[in-house]
Design a protein around this motif. Sequence first.
Motif, PDB file in Angstrom:
ATOM      1  N   SER A  80      -4.730 -43.182  -9.415  1.00 20.90           N
ATOM      2  CA  SER A  80      -6.577 -42.196 -10.464  1.00 20.90           C
ATOM      3  C   SER A  80      -5.676 -40.972 -10.373  1.00 20.90           C
ATOM      4  N   VAL A 139      -5.244 -39.124 -14.293  1.00 20.08           N
ATOM      5  CA  VAL A 139      -6.204 -37.861 -14.405  1.00 20.08           C
ATOM      6  C   VAL A 139      -4.436 -36.825 -15.319  1.00 20.08           C
ATOM      7  N   LEU A 195     -13.312 -42.817 -11.809  1.00 19.36           N
ATOM      8  CA  LEU A 195     -13.100 -41.432 -11.958  1.00 19.36           C
ATOM      9  C   LEU A 195     -14.455 -40.651 -12.839  1.00 19.36           C
ATOM     10  N   LEU A 210     -15.208 -36.571 -12.883  1.00 16.76           N
ATOM     11  CA  LEU A 210     -13.561 -36.334 -13.702  1.00 16.76           C
ATOM     12  C   LEU A 210     -13.497 -36.348 -14.486  1.00 16.76           C
ATOM     13  N   VAL A 211     -14.095 -37.743 -15.358  1.00 13.38           N
ATOM     14  CA  VAL A 211     -13.819 -38.462 -16.484  1.00 13.38           C
ATOM     15  C   VAL A 211     -14.995 -38.448 -17.336  1.00 13.38           C
ATOM     16  N   LEU A 222     -10.484 -36.173 -19.628  1.00 14.81           N
ATOM     17  CA  LEU A 222     -11.507 -34.900 -18.422  1.00 14.81           C
ATOM     18  C   LEU A 222     -12.149 -34.266 -18.730  1.00 14.81           C
ATOM     19  N   GLY A 236     -11.857 -32.220 -14.426  1.00 10.15           N
ATOM     20  CA  GLY A 236     -10.412 -32.612 -14.073  1.00 10.15           C
ATOM     21  C   GLY A 236      -9.967 -32.598 -14.237  1.00 10.15           C
ATOM     22  N   HIS A 237     -10.092 -31.278 -15.181  1.00  6.45           N
ATOM     23  CA  HIS A 237      -8.821 -30.676 -15.380  1.00  6.45           C
ATOM     24  C   HIS A 237      -8.639 -29.209 -14.872  1.00  6.45           C
ATOM     25  N   THR A 245      -5.656 -31.200 -12.508  1.00  8.05           N
ATOM     26  CA  THR A 245      -4.223 -31.413 -13.073  1.00  8.05           C
ATOM     27  C   THR A 245      -3.404 -29.871 -12.807  1.00  8.05           C
TER      28      THR A 245
END
Length: 140
Positions: free
Chosen positions: A43, A47, A80, A85-86, A102, A106-107, A110
């Motif tokens: 995962s 990401v 995800l 997240l995706v 993302l 999701g971003h 990071t």
Amino acid sequence: MSAGHTAVTTVGAAADEPVISCETPQDECGVRDVLDRLGDKWSVYVVVELASGVLRFKELQRRIHGGISQRMLTLTVRRLERDGLVKRTVYPTVPPQVEYELTEMGHSLTHLVKALADWSIAHRPAITAARASYDETQDA
């Protein structure tokens, strides 16, 4: 504090206080579910690769070091996506073109992944030394 909340200590808190804790041992604070997802083998790689932008399935597969299988990548991006997240976009072409990117959430992840990577790089020499010391005592 309501169930599911965590208590986070501040700078200067007593040394015996945990940095993060749940109200009861049975209350997982919602952490386990998220850590199970991010703690799996692939995962975080997905990401990290999607942080650079939209990728098609095969592009994503090629960019992930360690040789993720098609089936495992499919399962990983589905999980995800389910977690928000995706984002998966399917274009009605023959064969279908699928892109992954993302989401905003999701971003936001990071930044945490980068902090973990930075921590890992900063502590790599100390971890290497600790491993060597441990291994010496175990071999003796």
